[in-house]
Each structure stands twice: as C-alpha cells, then as structure tokens.
Design a protein around this motif. Structure first.
Motif, PDB file in Angstrom:
ATOM      1  N   PHE A 164       0.906  -1.356  -0.038  1.00  0.00           N
ATOM      2  CA  PHE A 164      -0.012  -0.053   0.067  1.00  0.00           C
ATOM      3  C   PHE A 164       0.847   1.247  -0.223  1.00  0.00           C
ATOM      4  O   PHE A 164       0.228   2.428   0.124  1.00  0.00           O
ATOM      5  N   VAL A 165       2.136   1.315  -0.030  1.00  0.00           N
ATOM      6  CA  VAL A 165       2.752   2.482  -0.014  1.00  0.00           C
ATOM      7  C   VAL A 165       3.682   2.827  -1.386  1.00  0.00           C
ATOM      8  O   VAL A 165       3.460   2.127  -2.432  1.00  0.00           O
ATOM      9  N   ASP A 166       3.995   4.001  -1.598  1.00  0.00           N
ATOM     10  CA  ASP A 166       4.607   4.465  -2.606  1.00  0.00           C
ATOM     11  C   ASP A 166       6.000   4.082  -2.953  1.00  0.00           C
ATOM     12  O   ASP A 166       6.569   3.353  -2.166  1.00  0.00           O
ATOM     13  N   VAL A 167       6.457   4.510  -4.288  1.00  0.00           N
ATOM     14  CA  VAL A 167       7.848   3.971  -4.646  1.00  0.00           C
ATOM     15  C   VAL A 167       8.967   4.446  -3.686  1.00  0.00           C
ATOM     16  O   VAL A 167      10.013   3.641  -3.339  1.00  0.00           O
ATOM     17  N   THR A 168       9.072   5.615  -3.273  1.00  0.00           N
ATOM     18  CA  THR A 168       9.915   6.169  -2.453  1.00  0.00           C
ATOM     19  C   THR A 168      10.273   5.070  -1.105  1.00  0.00           C
ATOM     20  O   THR A 168      11.398   4.958  -0.840  1.00  0.00           O
ATOM     21  N   ALA A 175      16.541  -0.943  -0.152  1.00  0.00           N
ATOM     22  CA  ALA A 175      17.950  -0.260   0.007  1.00  0.00           C
ATOM     23  C   ALA A 175      18.487  -0.684   1.311  1.00  0.00           C
ATOM     24  O   ALA A 175      19.609  -1.124   1.595  1.00  0.00           O
ATOM     25  N   ASP A 176      17.382  -0.881   2.408  1.00  0.00           N
ATOM     26  CA  ASP A 176      17.967  -1.282   3.854  1.00  0.00           C
ATOM     27  C   ASP A 176      18.475  -2.586   3.866  1.00  0.00           C
ATOM     28  O   ASP A 176      19.043  -3.042   4.694  1.00  0.00           O
ATOM     29  N   LYS A 177      17.816  -3.270   2.753  1.00  0.00           N
ATOM     30  CA  LYS A 177      18.504  -4.651   2.709  1.00  0.00           C
ATOM     31  C   LYS A 177      19.609  -4.869   1.619  1.00  0.00           C
ATOM     32  O   LYS A 177      20.150  -6.169   1.278  1.00  0.00           O
ATOM     33  N   GLY A 178      20.081  -3.747   0.997  1.00  0.00           N
ATOM     34  CA  GLY A 178      21.061  -3.866   0.225  1.00  0.00           C
ATOM     35  C   GLY A 178      20.671  -4.231  -1.423  1.00  0.00           C
ATOM     36  O   GLY A 178      21.475  -4.755  -2.279  1.00  0.00           O
ATOM     37  N   LEU A 179      19.341  -3.997  -1.490  1.00  0.00           N
ATOM     38  CA  LEU A 179      18.927  -4.210  -2.948  1.00  0.00           C
ATOM     39  C   LEU A 179      18.505  -2.729  -3.610  1.00  0.00           C
ATOM     40  O   LEU A 179      18.172  -1.993  -2.705  1.00  0.00           O
ATOM     41  N   LEU A 184      13.980  -3.916  -6.948  1.00  0.00           N
ATOM     42  CA  LEU A 184      12.840  -3.708  -6.503  1.00  0.00           C
ATOM     43  C   LEU A 184      11.751  -4.077  -7.703  1.00  0.00           C
ATOM     44  O   LEU A 184      10.671  -4.825  -7.377  1.00  0.00           O
ATOM     45  N   VAL A 185      12.007  -3.552  -9.095  1.00  0.00           N
ATOM     46  CA  VAL A 185      11.178  -3.625 -10.117  1.00  0.00           C
ATOM     47  C   VAL A 185      11.008  -5.119 -10.546  1.00  0.00           C
ATOM     48  O   VAL A 185      10.306  -5.470 -11.136  1.00  0.00           O
ATOM     49  N   VAL A 186      12.526  -5.535 -10.634  1.00  0.00           N
ATOM     50  CA  VAL A 186      12.453  -6.932 -10.989  1.00  0.00           C
ATOM     51  C   VAL A 186      11.922  -8.001 -10.166  1.00  0.00           C
ATOM     52  O   VAL A 186      10.916  -8.856 -10.654  1.00  0.00           O
ATOM     53  N   LEU A 187      12.126  -7.785  -8.856  1.00  0.00           N
ATOM     54  CA  LEU A 187      11.416  -8.881  -7.870  1.00  0.00           C
ATOM     55  C   LEU A 187       9.939  -8.660  -7.759  1.00  0.00           C
ATOM     56  O   LEU A 187       9.125  -9.447  -7.319  1.00  0.00           O
ATOM     57  N   SER A 188       9.610  -7.262  -8.089  1.00  0.00           N
ATOM     58  CA  SER A 188       8.021  -7.114  -8.238  1.00  0.00           C
ATOM     59  C   SER A 188       7.530  -8.054  -9.244  1.00  0.00           C
ATOM     60  O   SER A 188       6.163  -8.303  -9.331  1.00  0.00           O
TER      61      SER A 188
END
Length: 324
Positions: A164-168, A175-179, A184-188
């Motif tokens: 339910f959140v935005d892209v930011t 990023a907090d997990k080193g990704l 993000l867009v690939v795993l989505s």
C-alpha cells in the motif's frame, strides 16, 4: 506429467538456464554440501516437484515465503518457527496468508534421514523457492548454500514492504536490505504468478479517499473488471495479480503495470520512478528478447544472501518449526 519425467525436465531446464552472476561474500558456497550431503539439492528438488506438480499455485506461495523470510532478520529460516504464544514471524498479519510450510518440512525430513543435522532449514527454503519456480517453467538461478538457522522469530519485527506504499518507501525498504531500484522492479515481477484476494483491493476500487471513488492511478476498465469479481463487502474471493496471465511466469506483469492495471498500490507506484518505469517500458518493448529471466535470477541470488548466518552463528535445526 509423471513426477519422474518432470524431475528430468527440471534438471534439464536448470542445466540450460540463464547465465547468472553469483557475487562473492556472505560465507556461502555453491558446493557447500558436496562432501557433507552430496544429494541435498536433488532430495529437495524431488520433494518440491512432488508437491508443486500437483498444486502449481505453491510456486508463488513458496517464492513469497522465501522473500518474507529474507526481509526479516535475513535469510535465516525464522519465518518457519512456531511459537506457543503465537507471536513468531509467521503469526504477524502480513504472514498469515503465507503457505507451503509442508513442502519445506517434507524436504527437511527427507534430508534428516539422509544427512542428519547437516542441511539448514534456511537453505532448504532457498532451494525450495528456486525449484518451485522452475517446476512451472520459470527462471532458474544458482543457490549458494551454507546458511544457518536463526533462533529468534518475532511477529513485531515482521516489517515487510507494504503493498500500500509509494515507490519512495519501497526503494528505501529495499535499500535497507542491500537491494537497489532495479531489484525492486525485477522482484516485483514475481507478481506475474499467484493470487491475492478482494480484501486487499477493496478500498482501492470502491473507496480510495473515503468518498466512494477509486484510485485514479488505475485503468478505469481494470477497475470495472475488478468490481465484477469483488463486491463491496467481499474480502475473500481470489484474484490474479497479473490479470489474464497469473499462472505463467512471463513478462506479462509489466504489460499490465504499463497499462495501469497494477493490482497493488506498490505495483502502480513503479511507474512513478524514472528507473523502475524505464525497466517496465523496456520489458514491454522487448518481450520476445526480454532480459527478465536473467534479471530475476540475479536479483534472487542477491535476495538469498541478505544478512545470512554462517560459521558458528545460529544452528542447524532438526525440525524447521522449532529451535533445537
């Protein structure tokens, strides 16, 4: 298809799989069990095929379980732990719909018969997720091994990326997990398989701002289609996250997002960032020669290395649901 034939096909697909880069570090090794338990991967693959070939929806479920595990305390199998007080990770609200534990448990039980006390539940989960996707003709990726199991699992720590959140916010979560944004867009893109339910889309199509409206970032025709499936009080009916292609691991998800048919806010939000939007547009325009399979494999390798426990940290659980 008989399990024996499917096993042969899966092995062949793995051999013919895309070339994937495996970063160094993390204390993991592709040959970790070569001498300790040489049949480990084949045992896990056999059990996974037995389950997923009969219930193909488990592929999405097991992939999701691995993702949820790695985002909380790293890939340590902590999502598998049970708590008498119902306060472990698996009891947190985002994990109540996680399923497929029986596949991990069955694979672990088979490994305990062959190589007792050797293969961690965290490694089993990483392998099961990979093999489940391969069963449905999705991409293959190498799984470096040697994870150890965590002993701590708290529902209060299950702060997973929200749909339910935005892209930011999503980019920070990753990023907090080193990704990065590409991860993000690939795993989505994993949303190309699997289902959700009307309860998670209800407000978005019926009462987005509290005025009886729908989310303006959604294609009106898609909203109409969803309303036919999901009545205002319906919270349970299953709905494909990738409309019309929810059983096939392909790039169709990106077509859907580009057409403003992203199921979750987090899907639609990928159009609001230049880098993630560019990736979506590239996948749409190069569908026949898409890089998605390789990109997904690369990102899954990175995901599987998040905050792993190795060496003398953690333990090798005898049963995945309980610490030793």
């Amino acid at each position: 298809m008989a399990v024996k034939n499917l096993l042969a096909l899966v092995v062949l697909l793995g051999v013919l799989g895309v070339s994937v880069s495996v970063p160094n570090g993390g204390g993991l090794d592709l040959d970790y069990y070569r001498h300790k338990c040489p049949d480990a991967e084949s045992i896990v693959r056999r059990i996974t095929i037995q389950y997923v070939s009969h219930q193909r929806s488990l592929a999405a479920a097991l992939l999701r379980m691995h993702f949820h595990d790695c985002f909380v305390r790293g890939c340590d199998g902590s999502i598998l732990l049970k708590s008498p007080a119902k306060d472990a990770e698996r009891d947190a609200f985002p994990n109540l719909s996680v399923r497929g534990y029986e596949v991990v448990d069955a694979a672990k039980a088979a490994l305990e018969k062959k190589c007792p006390g050797v293969v961690s539940c965290a490694d089993v989960l990483a392998l099961v997720a990979r093999d489940a996707v391969l069963v449905i003709q999705g991409p293959w990726w190498p799984v470096p091994l040697g994870r150890r199991d965590g002993r701590i699992s708290k529902a209060s720590e299950a702060n997973l990326p929200s749909p339910f959140v935005d892209v930011t916010v999503l980019k920070k979560n990753f990023a907090d997990k080193g990704l990065n944004a590409k991860d993000l867009v690939v795993l989505s893109g994993a949303h190309t398989i699997g289902i959700s339910n009307c309860g998670l889309i209800n407000a978005r199509i019926y009462n987005f701002t509290g005025k009886g409206d729908f989310d303006p970032s959604m294609n009106p025709s898609y909203v109409r289609a969803l309303k036919k499936k999901c009545k205002p009080t319906d919270l349970r009916t299953p709905v494909e996250m990738d409309p019309g292609s929810g059983k096939k691991f392909d790039t169709h998800y990106y077509n859907a997002v580009a057409q403003k048919k992203g199921y979750f806010t987090s899907d639609s939000a990928l159009l609001d960032d230049p880098e993630t939007k560019s990736y979506i547009e590239t996948q749409v325009s190069t569908a026949e020669s898409s890089s998605f399979a390789k990109d997904f494999a690369d990102s899954m390798v990175k995901l599987g290395m998040i905050e792993v426990l190795t060496g003398t940290n953690g333990e090798i659980r005898k049963k995945c649901a309980f610490v030793n």
